[in-house]
Design a protein around this motif. Sequence first.
Motif, PDB file in Angstrom:
ATOM      1  N   VAL A  74       0.827  -1.203   0.000  1.00 30.09           N
ATOM      2  CA  VAL A  74       0.000   0.000   0.000  1.00 30.09           C
ATOM      3  C   VAL A  74       0.862   1.254   0.000  1.00 30.09           C
ATOM      4  N   THR A  75       0.268   2.329  -0.479  1.00 30.81           N
ATOM      5  CA  THR A  75       0.834   3.674  -0.371  1.00 30.81           C
ATOM      6  C   THR A  75      -0.216   4.541   0.295  1.00 30.81           C
ATOM      7  N   HIS A  76       0.191   5.340   1.286  1.00 28.63           N
ATOM      8  CA  HIS A  76      -0.742   6.216   2.001  1.00 28.63           C
ATOM      9  C   HIS A  76      -0.585   7.650   1.509  1.00 28.63           C
ATOM     10  N   LEU A  77      -1.694   8.248   1.100  1.00 25.17           N
ATOM     11  CA  LEU A  77      -1.687   9.650   0.673  1.00 25.17           C
ATOM     12  C   LEU A  77      -2.845  10.379   1.349  1.00 25.17           C
ATOM     13  N   PRO A  78      -2.602  11.581   1.879  1.00 18.29           N
ATOM     14  CA  PRO A  78      -3.661  12.312   2.565  1.00 18.29           C
ATOM     15  C   PRO A  78      -4.558  13.070   1.596  1.00 18.29           C
ATOM     16  N   VAL A  79      -5.845  13.148   1.943  1.00 18.65           N
ATOM     17  CA  VAL A  79      -6.776  13.968   1.166  1.00 18.65           C
ATOM     18  C   VAL A  79      -8.002  14.268   2.018  1.00 18.65           C
ATOM     19  N   ASP A  80      -8.506  15.480   1.871  1.00 20.70           N
ATOM     20  CA  ASP A  80      -9.811  15.863   2.394  1.00 20.70           C
ATOM     21  C   ASP A  80     -10.682  16.083   1.169  1.00 20.70           C
ATOM     22  N   LEU A  81     -11.572  15.141   0.879  1.00 18.81           N
ATOM     23  CA  LEU A  81     -12.388  15.215  -0.336  1.00 18.81           C
ATOM     24  C   LEU A  81     -13.310  16.421  -0.335  1.00 18.81           C
ATOM     25  N   GLY A  82     -13.556  17.021   0.832  1.00 16.74           N
ATOM     26  CA  GLY A  82     -14.404  18.203   0.881  1.00 16.74           C
ATOM     27  C   GLY A  82     -13.690  19.479   0.504  1.00 16.74           C
ATOM     28  N   ASP A  83     -12.388  19.392   0.280  1.00 19.66           N
ATOM     29  CA  ASP A  83     -11.572  20.567  -0.047  1.00 19.66           C
ATOM     30  C   ASP A  83     -10.952  20.347  -1.426  1.00 19.66           C
ATOM     31  N   LEU A  84     -11.363  21.138  -2.406  1.00 19.19           N
ATOM     32  CA  LEU A  84     -10.891  20.948  -3.778  1.00 19.19           C
ATOM     33  C   LEU A  84      -9.386  21.146  -3.892  1.00 19.19           C
ATOM     34  N   ASP A  85      -8.828  22.031  -3.080  1.00 21.96           N
ATOM     35  CA  ASP A  85      -7.376  22.227  -3.103  1.00 21.96           C
ATOM     36  C   ASP A  85      -6.655  20.970  -2.596  1.00 21.96           C
ATOM     37  N   SER A  86      -7.232  20.302  -1.594  1.00 24.19           N
ATOM     38  CA  SER A  86      -6.654  19.067  -1.087  1.00 24.19           C
ATOM     39  C   SER A  86      -6.701  17.972  -2.146  1.00 24.19           C
ATOM     40  N   VAL A  87      -7.772  17.937  -2.924  1.00 26.75           N
ATOM     41  CA  VAL A  87      -7.871  16.960  -4.012  1.00 26.75           C
ATOM     42  C   VAL A  87      -6.760  17.182  -5.030  1.00 26.75           C
ATOM     43  N   ARG A  88      -6.503  18.434  -5.349  1.00 28.48           N
ATOM     44  CA  ARG A  88      -5.424  18.729  -6.305  1.00 28.48           C
ATOM     45  C   ARG A  88      -4.065  18.307  -5.745  1.00 28.48           C
ATOM     46  N   ARG A  89      -3.874  18.504  -4.445  1.00 29.73           N
ATOM     47  CA  ARG A  89      -2.613  18.075  -3.818  1.00 29.73           C
ATOM     48  C   ARG A  89      -2.482  16.551  -3.844  1.00 29.73           C
ATOM     49  N   LEU A  90      -3.603  15.847  -3.668  1.00 30.19           N
ATOM     50  CA  LEU A  90      -3.570  14.387  -3.756  1.00 30.19           C
ATOM     51  C   LEU A  90      -3.099  13.935  -5.134  1.00 30.19           C
ATOM     52  N   VAL A  91      -3.631  14.545  -6.172  1.00 34.32           N
ATOM     53  CA  VAL A  91      -3.248  14.160  -7.536  1.00 34.32           C
ATOM     54  C   VAL A  91      -1.764  14.418  -7.759  1.00 34.32           C
ATOM     55  N   ASP A  92      -1.281  15.561  -7.282  1.00 33.68           N
ATOM     56  CA  ASP A  92       0.155  15.865  -7.414  1.00 33.68           C
ATOM     57  C   ASP A  92       0.990  14.822  -6.666  1.00 33.68           C
ATOM     58  N   ALA A  93       0.558  14.468  -5.461  1.00 36.99           N
ATOM     59  CA  ALA A  93       1.294  13.496  -4.657  1.00 36.99           C
ATOM     60  C   ALA A  93       1.279  12.124  -5.316  1.00 36.99           C
ATOM     61  N   PHE A  94       0.148  11.754  -5.896  1.00 36.23           N
ATOM     62  CA  PHE A  94       0.089  10.469  -6.591  1.00 36.23           C
ATOM     63  C   PHE A  94       1.064  10.445  -7.763  1.00 36.23           C
ATOM     64  N   HIS A  95       1.121  11.526  -8.504  1.00 30.46           N
ATOM     65  CA  HIS A  95       2.028  11.566  -9.651  1.00 30.46           C
ATOM     66  C   HIS A  95       3.490  11.453  -9.227  1.00 30.46           C
ATOM     67  N   THR A  96       3.814  11.942  -8.044  1.00 27.90           N
ATOM     68  CA  THR A  96       5.203  11.833  -7.584  1.00 27.90           C
ATOM     69  C   THR A  96       5.587  10.399  -7.244  1.00 27.90           C
ATOM     70  N   THR A  97       4.601   9.513  -7.036  1.00 26.40           N
ATOM     71  CA  THR A  97       4.922   8.116  -6.749  1.00 26.40           C
ATOM     72  C   THR A  97       5.451   7.403  -7.987  1.00 26.40           C
ATOM     73  N   GLY A  98       5.142   7.927  -9.159  1.00 24.35           N
ATOM     74  CA  GLY A  98       5.574   7.287 -10.398  1.00 24.35           C
ATOM     75  C   GLY A  98       4.777   6.050 -10.767  1.00 24.35           C
ATOM     76  N   ARG A  99       3.752   5.750 -10.017  1.00 26.96           N
ATOM     77  CA  ARG A  99       2.953   4.563 -10.298  1.00 26.96           C
ATOM     78  C   ARG A  99       1.919   4.829 -11.391  1.00 26.96           C
ATOM     79  N   PRO A 100       1.596   3.801 -12.180  1.00 27.02           N
ATOM     80  CA  PRO A 100       0.471   3.928 -13.105  1.00 27.02           C
ATOM     81  C   PRO A 100      -0.830   3.863 -12.313  1.00 27.02           C
TER      82      PRO A 100
END
Length: 339
Positions: A74-100
């Motif tokens: 597993v990989t743990h990434l933080p997100v508050d789905l009620g905050d659109l800025d947090s969602v954008r940070r989640l996507v950025d963090a996911f991309h840094t993992t390099g995973r498909p």
Amino acid sequence: MVTPTGDTARSPAGPQGSAAGVPGTVLITGASSGVGLFAAKALVDRGWHVVMACRDTEKARRAQAALGIADGSVTHLPVDLGDLDSVRRLVDAFHTTGRPLDALVINAAVYKPRLKEPERSPQGYELSMATNHLGHFLLIQLLLDDLKKSGHPSRRLVILGTVTANSKELGGKIPIPAPADLGDLSGFAAGFKAPISMASGKSFKPGKAYKDSKLCNMITTQELHRRLHDSTGIVFSSLYPGCVADTPLFRNTPKAFQVIFPWFQKNITGGYVSQALAGERVAQVVADPDFATSGVHWSWGNRQKKGGKQFSQELSEKASNPVTAQRMWDYSMKLVGLA
């Protein structure tokens, strides 16, 4: 409901060459407890790597350890789905993992039926709609390209629905506090900021706000299928895994309800499903070849009808009307800042 696309949703290799036996990477929102956690466990057991996207990553780590899920799975990434800025940070963090990204599971939800006044997201939207629909809608839009690029033989986007938002089912007909209904979408059209708190623009009803947000989830699945399945091959589906009457989703209900409701579902209706079984069903929709049909809302039926086998559940006109879906999509794009 959209007519299922049948074999057009399957990989060229046929059922045996589809997702079964081909582990991938899946992102699951709200995977620190309940159905999301057990879906993560079931997918890890199938060899998948799970990105657990949760508000509280420490809670998610404790839950992972309690179920014996290996750290490397597993990989743990933080997100508050009620905050659109947090969602954008989640996507950025996911991309840094390099995973498909081979599959995306939209699971997280808030349900606060005892509120007297609406709570608001950081962007000013009513919180249940902001979390359950708008945050997820943005996440889907920002990760669609990742799903398109996936080399997995069966890429899937799976959204958790609910019986209470589908008036084709008994649970969706119960008028307490009111059936799910987006009305004329005037709340969306007006921008959904205070004093507006409901999709219809009418007065706030917290239980209905939850139902409406889940109706939006199921509408989103159908519209994704209409817009993108033929051109991308991605399988878009939703499901109702059964009545998980003791899920943490109900933590904001009265204590008496939390005792009586599971007992009622186990002993009176027979509709009770454990969190583990519900998680297994989510994993099936993500990974098994029998679920490689796009545009379907999967169900197992109340009282575990049809021998416990899955079937395609008909959706109401409110969930399947393409005109409503297109309007909701366009308004949602504006509300999340993508129009």
